[in-house]
Design a protein around this motif. Sequence first.
Motif, PDB file in Angstrom:
ATOM      1  N   PRO A  27      -5.093 -17.700  -9.806  1.00 35.04           N
ATOM      2  CA  PRO A  27      -4.077 -16.747 -10.340  1.00 35.04           C
ATOM      3  C   PRO A  27      -4.425 -15.320 -10.126  1.00 35.04           C
ATOM      4  N   ALA A  28      -5.910 -14.970 -10.505  1.00 39.06           N
ATOM      5  CA  ALA A  28      -6.256 -13.530 -10.479  1.00 39.06           C
ATOM      6  C   ALA A  28      -5.929 -12.965  -8.945  1.00 39.06           C
ATOM      7  N   GLU A  29      -6.362 -13.709  -7.981  1.00 33.20           N
ATOM      8  CA  GLU A  29      -6.387 -13.369  -6.720  1.00 33.20           C
ATOM      9  C   GLU A  29      -4.847 -13.203  -6.311  1.00 33.20           C
ATOM     10  N   VAL A  30      -3.875 -14.068  -6.766  1.00 34.44           N
ATOM     11  CA  VAL A  30      -2.562 -13.916  -6.460  1.00 34.44           C
ATOM     12  C   VAL A  30      -2.073 -12.333  -6.964  1.00 34.44           C
ATOM     13  N   ALA A  31      -2.374 -12.147  -8.117  1.00 34.72           N
ATOM     14  CA  ALA A  31      -2.088 -10.674  -8.797  1.00 34.72           C
ATOM     15  C   ALA A  31      -2.832  -9.726  -7.964  1.00 34.72           C
ATOM     16  N   ARG A  32      -3.993  -9.813  -7.432  1.00 41.76           N
ATOM     17  CA  ARG A  32      -4.621  -8.932  -6.734  1.00 41.76           C
ATOM     18  C   ARG A  32      -3.844  -8.591  -5.515  1.00 41.76           C
ATOM     19  N   ARG A  33      -3.496  -9.545  -5.060  1.00 43.95           N
ATOM     20  CA  ARG A  33      -2.500  -9.551  -3.649  1.00 43.95           C
ATOM     21  C   ARG A  33      -1.240  -8.766  -4.005  1.00 43.95           C
ATOM     22  N   VAL A  34      -0.711  -9.193  -5.085  1.00 38.80           N
ATOM     23  CA  VAL A  34       0.587  -8.463  -5.402  1.00 38.80           C
ATOM     24  C   VAL A  34       0.300  -6.938  -5.367  1.00 38.80           C
ATOM     25  N   GLY A  35      -0.828  -6.491  -6.010  1.00 36.87           N
ATOM     26  CA  GLY A  35      -1.190  -5.074  -6.249  1.00 36.87           C
ATOM     27  C   GLY A  35      -1.559  -4.568  -4.913  1.00 36.87           C
ATOM     28  N   ALA A  36      -2.060  -5.308  -4.159  1.00 29.72           N
ATOM     29  CA  ALA A  36      -2.545  -4.696  -2.850  1.00 29.72           C
ATOM     30  C   ALA A  36      -1.173  -4.638  -1.849  1.00 29.72           C
ATOM     31  N   ALA A  37      -0.345  -5.386  -2.295  1.00 31.28           N
ATOM     32  CA  ALA A  37       0.952  -4.833  -1.349  1.00 31.28           C
ATOM     33  C   ALA A  37       2.067  -3.786  -1.734  1.00 31.28           C
ATOM     34  N   GLY A  38       1.262  -3.257  -2.996  1.00 26.38           N
ATOM     35  CA  GLY A  38       1.957  -2.013  -3.394  1.00 26.38           C
ATOM     36  C   GLY A  38       3.446  -2.322  -4.180  1.00 26.38           C
ATOM     37  N   ILE A  39       3.297  -3.467  -4.669  1.00 24.47           N
ATOM     38  CA  ILE A  39       4.663  -4.039  -5.397  1.00 24.47           C
ATOM     39  C   ILE A  39       4.512  -3.302  -6.787  1.00 24.47           C
ATOM     40  N   VAL A  40       5.886  -2.758  -7.068  1.00 22.67           N
ATOM     41  CA  VAL A  40       5.868  -2.369  -8.402  1.00 22.67           C
ATOM     42  C   VAL A  40       7.413  -2.780  -8.911  1.00 22.67           C
ATOM     43  N   GLY A  41       7.635  -2.750 -10.228  1.00 23.18           N
ATOM     44  CA  GLY A  41       8.941  -3.250 -10.764  1.00 23.18           C
ATOM     45  C   GLY A  41      10.016  -2.675  -9.990  1.00 23.18           C
ATOM     46  N   MET A  42      10.874  -3.687  -9.292  1.00 20.63           N
ATOM     47  CA  MET A  42      11.926  -3.246  -8.723  1.00 20.63           C
ATOM     48  C   MET A  42      13.267  -2.931  -9.096  1.00 20.63           C
ATOM     49  N   GLY A  43      13.129  -2.942 -10.619  1.00 18.59           N
ATOM     50  CA  GLY A  43      14.501  -2.898 -11.479  1.00 18.59           C
ATOM     51  C   GLY A  43      14.722  -1.386 -11.806  1.00 18.59           C
ATOM     52  N   GLY A  44      13.541  -0.673 -11.395  1.00 15.50           N
ATOM     53  CA  GLY A  44      13.680   0.811 -11.509  1.00 15.50           C
ATOM     54  C   GLY A  44      12.610   1.360 -12.723  1.00 15.50           C
ATOM     55  N   ALA A  45      11.832   0.494 -13.210  1.00 20.00           N
ATOM     56  CA  ALA A  45      10.730   0.719 -14.325  1.00 20.00           C
ATOM     57  C   ALA A  45       9.477   1.103 -13.444  1.00 20.00           C
ATOM     58  N   ASN A  46       9.504   0.644 -12.346  1.00 23.46           N
ATOM     59  CA  ASN A  46       8.431   1.076 -11.207  1.00 23.46           C
ATOM     60  C   ASN A  46       7.035   0.765 -11.755  1.00 23.46           C
ATOM     61  N   PHE A  47       6.837  -0.070 -12.792  1.00 26.91           N
ATOM     62  CA  PHE A  47       5.602  -0.290 -13.303  1.00 26.91           C
ATOM     63  C   PHE A  47       4.639  -1.217 -12.271  1.00 26.91           C
ATOM     64  N   PRO A  48       3.500  -0.987 -11.820  1.00 26.65           N
ATOM     65  CA  PRO A  48       2.832  -1.906 -11.101  1.00 26.65           C
ATOM     66  C   PRO A  48       2.772  -3.438 -11.500  1.00 26.65           C
ATOM     67  N   SER A  49       3.139  -3.955 -10.668  1.00 25.67           N
ATOM     68  CA  SER A  49       3.669  -5.493 -10.834  1.00 25.67           C
ATOM     69  C   SER A  49       2.360  -6.435 -11.278  1.00 25.67           C
ATOM     70  N   ALA A  50       1.159  -6.073 -10.582  1.00 24.09           N
ATOM     71  CA  ALA A  50       0.012  -6.648 -10.570  1.00 24.09           C
ATOM     72  C   ALA A  50      -0.632  -6.644 -12.128  1.00 24.09           C
TER      73      ALA A  50
END
Lengths: 491, 361
Positions: free
Chosen positions: A123-146
């Motif tokens: 699970p932690a590796e999934v989150a790490r990959r989400v972070g490495a992909a530069g994903i942030v909250g797409m609803g407008g909050a822009n908080f790093p999803s990882a």
Amino acid sequence: MSRHVFWGGVHPPGQKHLSAERPIELLPIPARLYLPLQQHAGGPALPVVTVGQRVSKGELLAKAQSATSAPLHAPTSGTIAAIGEFTAPHPSGLPMATITLEADGADQWIEREPSPDPFDLEPAEVARRVGAAGIVGMGGANFPSAVKLDKARQAKVHTLVINGAECEPYMSCDDRLMRERAAEIADGVAIMLHAVQAARAVIAIEDNKPEALQTMRDACRVDERMEVRSLPSRYPAGSAKQLIQWLTGLETPAGGRGTDTGLLVHNVGTAYAVHRALRYGQPLISRIVTVSGGAVAEPRNLEAPIGALAADLLAYCGGVDTDCTRLLMGGPMMGQPLPCAETPVVKGTNGILALTAAELGEQRSPEPCIRCGRCVEACPMGLLPVEMANSARQEDWSGIQALKLNDCMACGSCAYACPSRIPLLQYFAFARSQLAEQRRQESKAQHIRQLMEQRQARFAREERVKAEAAAQRRAAKQSRVVVTADDDDDD
Amino acid sequence: MNPATFANIPHAHSQDSVPKLMGRVLLALLPATLYGVVLFGWPAFNLLAVTVLACLLGEAVCLWLAGRSVRLGMLDGSALLTGMLLALSLPPWAPWWIGAIGGAFAIVVGKGVFGGTGQNVFNPAMLARVMLLVSFPVQMTTWLDPHPWLSGSAPSFLEGLQVTFGHWAATDGVTGPTILGHIRTELGMNHALSQSVPGHYQSALAAVGWTGGSLGETAEILILLGGLWLLWRRAITWQIPVAMLVTVLLLASGFHWANPERFADPLLHLLSGSLMLGAFFIATDPVTSPLAPVGQIVFGIGCGALVYIIRTWGGYPEGIAFAVVLMNAATPLIDHYFRPRIYGRTWRGESRPIEKKSDEN
């Protein structure tokens, strides 16, 4: 789960018909993309490229500077034309550090390793990959999803809430995404469930989107952990706190986190981005943007590369009519006014609106408050907006804190409902800036006091040391004198 | 294209405005007003016109003195509404100067000196009515039996002018006490209600307003319909009227059950005097009532209880104006103590911990 209500809220006209029936179209890559280094909550990204360097699509342009930050990737292949300041999507219109990428037209992807099955990963590796992909909250909050995923897993969140409410008027990007890419969203949700180690997911969609509800229901049927729920269409149903309240009757404690309730809220767009990142190794380099408003010739939903200018999107939609009186990034309730159309789309941009005077309605100057209480009724947080505005006007800063100004999320429901058009949000913003200034002054004063105390302590210490040394010297001298005096006495 | 600034957020607004809200209330009052004018003829119309004109004039002077836009200030409709409400609470054949003094007092003393619309502590119309009742008790308690328009007993236009603007002495042939006044007198003479009420009062007639009383308060059903329409159009909220009526109903039922010869029955209380008008149109004045729903319920209960207390034990047969004005004075206190609970906080304002529920998974 039983049905609950969330308080207050307003019913602004939806205006979604303008764009909701337009399928997502791919915006042709503009010649130049402008990528602000700060598109997320937290520290700005640090550039890892130099001017003149050639980059491929998906290549890292800037890395996250700390745990709460997000990297930035090239939305297309091309050459770095500049790293400097450019107008940022911020009402101040002030420029912000931005990487300018000149597209070469080839749109050549970087070499990607084949992605492993996300469910085989830790699970932690999934989150790490989400972070490495530069994903942030797409609803407008822009908080790093990882960061959110990791915190939620640590907090042992049991339910993942996928926010498809899209309660802002005009916005239809989430609606289209759910209608057209439901299976991908459902896969993203499953991956996020794995990352959070939560037992189930609830996808909440406002009941004004029956097609999206249906397609998501169909897509989620395969996974019994997922449930699609129809939310009442009332602004701000899509606010995380209100969503949690509606789903469970629980309230995020004041000063606490949403995960304290055992729920974690993520946007549907985020789930989709997670799917792309974990299945195909694609970083977040594009998003769906609703281009709408009465002054747009052909309102549309566009899949636009991050960094495309609002002007590019508007031009693709047939341009803006001359009767456009206001340009917004986001919806009319919480959207940012754009200083000009030469402002880039960022990761949190859900819409570009060009509104006519007629749509904005009659512009009136504020009238006296008649204490009608509409603002109190409308506030989803149970605050007293009129009293807070009065405190702000009287510059009663302790009073406005006692009214819990800090709990206000600036959703604008009160100002929408006010029949006297009192600029409530502006009063609150003024109070916030004054309070922040006060805190700065206080911490400065405290810092100075500390320095003074330290200085005095140092002086005192030096004095003491000197005095002790002097005393020692004197004692030594005296003992000599005494000795001689004794000698004298002996005489 | 104007550059949009932060000053514009949010970019959407409801279509409501103060003139629209006031307009709805005026519209809802219209049936009862027309009925009152028909019931009491030309003098009632004259009084209404004088009162409203006095209010408008007072408002214009106040706005001008305050250096505000007279046109915009007048357009909000609040002075018109105050004039209407005051006129509806006056005896229909009262002389013109009652309306003129009352109207001017309501706007200038009741509102203008506090700083105009939205700033007043007391309901201007009720403040004026209290002043008039205390200062001119004879004119303010000369009630009239119905003299409907076009009926034989109705005064002609000229007679109407004579009543309002000339010297007209009330004669017993046209006047009579209201039911609440009648009960007070009879009880004062130790007459039991079972003997004194039946000849004088029928609830069916009271409901349709065929009875003596103030200009616009007799048509309980029309007022109730107007009030319900206001609720439906969301011009008022339910808390104050419901709390007020239920309080009167409960108190009246309890005391009537205990001693029916001394305490009038609840239906009589609901259908007489200006209780309906007060509950839907007067106590709901947003400016002088509490902001939060909880506070509004407390306010409504207070109004209802005071009305019943004044009617039953007080020095005046009717107590709406006193009750509302007294509760207006308590509004800041109510606003201070009865606030909505804030999301994520306890009623005391502290952070509210999550209760662990076993039925949640």
